[in-house]
Design a protein around this motif. Structure first.
Motif, PDB file in Angstrom:
ATOM      1  N   ASP A   1     -13.132 -12.240 -12.810  1.00 25.47           N
ATOM      2  CA  ASP A   1     -13.814 -11.942 -11.555  1.00 25.47           C
ATOM      3  C   ASP A   1     -13.224 -10.670 -10.942  1.00 25.47           C
ATOM      4  OD1 ASP A   1     -15.011 -11.923  -9.105  1.00 25.47           O
ATOM      5  OD2 ASP A   1     -14.709 -14.056  -8.722  1.00 25.47           O
ATOM      6  N   SER A   2     -14.038  -9.631 -10.816  1.00 24.64           N
ATOM      7  CA  SER A   2     -13.551  -8.360 -10.276  1.00 24.64           C
ATOM      8  C   SER A   2     -13.238  -8.449  -8.793  1.00 24.64           C
ATOM      9  CB  SER A   2     -14.568  -7.246 -10.529  1.00 24.64           C
ATOM     10  OG  SER A   2     -15.782  -7.502  -9.836  1.00 24.64           O
ATOM     11  N   ARG A   3     -13.653  -9.546  -8.130  1.00 23.56           N
ATOM     12  CA  ARG A   3     -13.312  -9.694  -6.719  1.00 23.56           C
ATOM     13  C   ARG A   3     -11.808  -9.771  -6.524  1.00 23.56           C
ATOM     14  NH1 ARG A   3     -17.296 -14.657  -5.355  1.00 23.56           N
ATOM     15  NH2 ARG A   3     -16.417 -15.272  -7.354  1.00 23.56           N
ATOM     16  N   VAL A   4     -11.084 -10.228  -7.549  1.00 22.50           N
ATOM     17  CA  VAL A   4      -9.622 -10.253  -7.478  1.00 22.50           C
ATOM     18  C   VAL A   4      -9.094  -8.847  -7.253  1.00 22.50           C
ATOM     19  CG1 VAL A   4      -7.506 -10.739  -8.774  1.00 22.50           C
ATOM     20  CG2 VAL A   4      -9.445 -12.305  -8.921  1.00 22.50           C
ATOM     21  N   VAL A   5      -9.652  -7.889  -7.983  1.00 24.79           N
ATOM     22  CA  VAL A   5      -9.239  -6.491  -7.833  1.00 24.79           C
ATOM     23  C   VAL A   5      -9.621  -5.974  -6.453  1.00 24.79           C
ATOM     24  CG1 VAL A   5      -9.521  -4.137  -8.687  1.00 24.79           C
ATOM     25  CG2 VAL A   5      -9.441  -6.047 -10.303  1.00 24.79           C
ATOM     26  N   ASP A   6     -10.857  -6.205  -6.052  1.00 25.72           N
ATOM     27  CA  ASP A   6     -11.353  -5.670  -4.785  1.00 25.72           C
ATOM     28  C   ASP A   6     -10.513  -6.149  -3.599  1.00 25.72           C
ATOM     29  OD1 ASP A   6     -13.370  -4.450  -6.221  1.00 25.72           O
ATOM     30  OD2 ASP A   6     -14.807  -6.065  -5.873  1.00 25.72           O
ATOM     31  N   VAL A   7     -10.180  -7.428  -3.579  1.00 26.26           N
ATOM     32  CA  VAL A   7      -9.419  -7.957  -2.446  1.00 26.26           C
ATOM     33  C   VAL A   7      -7.989  -7.422  -2.453  1.00 26.26           C
ATOM     34  CG1 VAL A   7      -8.525 -10.031  -1.337  1.00 26.26           C
ATOM     35  CG2 VAL A   7     -10.835 -10.017  -2.247  1.00 26.26           C
ATOM     36  N   HIS A   8      -7.375  -7.290  -3.638  1.00 30.55           N
ATOM     37  CA  HIS A   8      -6.016  -6.756  -3.694  1.00 30.55           C
ATOM     38  C   HIS A   8      -5.986  -5.278  -3.300  1.00 30.55           C
ATOM     39  CE1 HIS A   8      -4.767 -10.484  -5.632  1.00 30.55           C
ATOM     40  NE2 HIS A   8      -3.520 -10.095  -5.387  1.00 30.55           N
ATOM     41  N   VAL A   9      -7.013  -4.536  -3.666  1.00 29.34           N
ATOM     42  CA  VAL A   9      -7.095  -3.143  -3.214  1.00 29.34           C
ATOM     43  C   VAL A   9      -7.202  -3.108  -1.691  1.00 29.34           C
ATOM     44  CG1 VAL A   9      -8.568  -1.089  -3.170  1.00 29.34           C
ATOM     45  CG2 VAL A   9      -8.033  -2.184  -5.341  1.00 29.34           C
ATOM     46  N   GLN A  10      -7.998  -3.995  -1.134  1.00 25.89           N
ATOM     47  CA  GLN A  10      -8.139  -4.071   0.318  1.00 25.89           C
ATOM     48  C   GLN A  10      -6.798  -4.376   0.976  1.00 25.89           C
ATOM     49  OE1 GLN A  10     -11.271  -6.743   1.728  1.00 25.89           O
ATOM     50  NE2 GLN A  10      -9.991  -7.358   3.447  1.00 25.89           N
ATOM     51  N   ARG A  11      -6.050  -5.321   0.409  1.00 25.55           N
ATOM     52  CA  ARG A  11      -4.733  -5.657   0.958  1.00 25.55           C
ATOM     53  C   ARG A  11      -3.770  -4.487   0.828  1.00 25.55           C
ATOM     54  NH1 ARG A  11      -3.559 -11.236  -2.033  1.00 25.55           N
ATOM     55  NH2 ARG A  11      -1.459 -10.359  -1.937  1.00 25.55           N
ATOM     56  N   LEU A  12      -3.826  -3.781  -0.287  1.00 24.07           N
ATOM     57  CA  LEU A  12      -2.951  -2.629  -0.498  1.00 24.07           C
ATOM     58  C   LEU A  12      -3.289  -1.513   0.484  1.00 24.07           C
ATOM     59  CD1 LEU A  12      -0.669  -1.465  -2.230  1.00 24.07           C
ATOM     60  CD2 LEU A  12      -2.408  -0.674  -3.860  1.00 24.07           C
ATOM     61  N   ARG A  13      -4.559  -1.277   0.708  1.00 27.11           N
ATOM     62  CA  ARG A  13      -4.980  -0.265   1.681  1.00 27.11           C
ATOM     63  C   ARG A  13      -4.425  -0.570   3.066  1.00 27.11           C
ATOM     64  NH1 ARG A  13     -11.311   0.020  -0.165  1.00 27.11           N
ATOM     65  NH2 ARG A  13     -11.253   2.025  -1.273  1.00 27.11           N
ATOM     66  N   ALA A  14      -4.445  -1.836   3.441  1.00 30.91           N
ATOM     67  CA  ALA A  14      -3.960  -2.225   4.764  1.00 30.91           C
ATOM     68  C   ALA A  14      -2.478  -1.919   4.936  1.00 30.91           C
ATOM     69  CB  ALA A  14      -4.217  -3.714   5.000  1.00 30.91           C
ATOM     70  N   LYS A  15      -1.754  -1.875   3.833  1.00 39.29           N
ATOM     71  CA  LYS A  15      -0.308  -1.669   3.910  1.00 39.29           C
ATOM     72  C   LYS A  15       0.109  -0.214   3.753  1.00 39.29           C
ATOM     73  CE  LYS A  15       0.939  -6.318   2.393  1.00 39.29           C
ATOM     74  NZ  LYS A  15       1.719  -7.153   1.429  1.00 39.29           N
ATOM     75  N   ILE A  16      -0.617   0.557   2.940  1.00 39.43           N
ATOM     76  CA  ILE A  16      -0.195   1.941   2.683  1.00 39.43           C
ATOM     77  C   ILE A  16      -1.129   2.963   3.316  1.00 39.43           C
ATOM     78  CG2 ILE A  16       0.890   1.249   0.503  1.00 39.43           C
ATOM     79  CD1 ILE A  16      -1.428   2.732  -0.936  1.00 39.43           C
ATOM     80  N   GLY A  17      -2.254   2.518   3.880  1.00 45.07           N
ATOM     81  CA  GLY A  17      -3.208   3.439   4.488  1.00 45.07           C
ATOM     82  C   GLY A  17      -4.518   3.428   3.743  1.00 45.07           C
ATOM     83  N   ALA A  18      -5.592   3.125   4.449  1.00 46.20           N
ATOM     84  CA  ALA A  18      -6.896   2.959   3.807  1.00 46.20           C
ATOM     85  C   ALA A  18      -7.389   4.232   3.137  1.00 46.20           C
ATOM     86  CB  ALA A  18      -7.922   2.477   4.839  1.00 46.20           C
ATOM     87  N   ALA A  19      -7.025   5.395   3.695  1.00 49.25           N
ATOM     88  CA  ALA A  19      -7.549   6.651   3.160  1.00 49.25           C
ATOM     89  C   ALA A  19      -6.960   7.015   1.805  1.00 49.25           C
ATOM     90  CB  ALA A  19      -7.280   7.786   4.150  1.00 49.25           C
TER      91      ALA A  19
END
Length: 241
Positions: free
Chosen positions: A207-225
């Protein structure tokens, strides 16, 4: 009862259904894992705090404190690997568990071999042994420069530490592995399937949603841009504007 293998990772199983709890415990013990159990979320939290396990395996639907709430509470205290179980496959249920901090999930009913494969995969990617990282992620800029610097983002590949503008950023092992893949090839588009294979160790369809959600969590920590979505392909790390 099967005798657990000495030194095997200890699992805390939190499941309110007594039959599922006992059969899953016995099945995992046959594979050599020592397993502690809890029947509700609050008991699971107490057992975690009394004797932190090597991996937490928990159901989404739990009494007193549900699996999402338990996952979120434990994430505030620990980076231990968390694998969620659910009989519900609606996107909101899957995403809620992952957003709370779970590393992965498995849908019930499941075959024991599949569950064990997921457990071993999660445990492998939390160890950070160099030979268990992908070649790109394991590579460092040079023996004297183990720190990857992109703008004010610093990733120390020796100490496995991350800083943004000099401030330490705590990441889960899965988030750190994901960032290592991005910083190994800045500007290169990483397909979701590639990330599933390199970070989650899934060579089969997942399920690629695993990737999408972890990217979202990573963005929240290091900067979305910093992480750009390339529609139809995947993601890439870019320099901030």
């Amino acid at each position: 009862m099967t005798t657990p293998v000495p030194g095997a990772p200890r699992i805390l199983l939190v499941e309110d259904d007594e039959v599922i709890r006992e059969t899953t415990q016995l099945a995992l013990e046959r594979y050599g894992f020592p397993v502690d159990t809890a029947g509700d979320g609050l008991e699971g939290l107490e057992r975690f705090r009394a004797a932190p396990p090597d991996l937490l395996l928990l159901d989404v639907m739990l009494p007193l404190l549900d699996g999402v709430g338990l996952c979120r509470r434990i994430r505030e205290e620990s980076r231990l690997p968390i694998l969620m179980m659910s009989a519900r496959t609606e996107p909101i249920d899957v995403i809620s568990g992952l957003e709370a901090g779970a590393d992965d999930y498995v849908v019930k009913p499941f075959e024991t071999a599949v569950l064990v494969a997921r457990i071993r995969s999660v445990l492998r990617r939390t160890s950070f042994e160099p030979d268990q990282l992908s070649p790109a992620a394991a590579a460092v800029p040079g023996p004297a420069h183990p720190v990857r610097v992109i703008d004010d983002l610093e990733v120390d590949t020796g100490a496995m530490e991350v800083k943004v503008a000099g401030r330490p950023v705590p990441l889960t092992p899965t988030e750190l592995r994901l960032l290592l893949e991005f910083t190994a090839a800045p500007g290169v588009v990483m397909e979701r399937q590639t990330l599933l294979e390199r970070v989650w160790d899934y060579s089969w369809g997942a399920d690629s949603r695993v990737v999408d959600v972890h990217v979202q969590r990573l963005r929240a920590k290091i900067g979305a841009a910093r992480i750009e979505t390339v529609r139809g392909f995947g993601y890439k790390l870019r320099r901030t504007p």
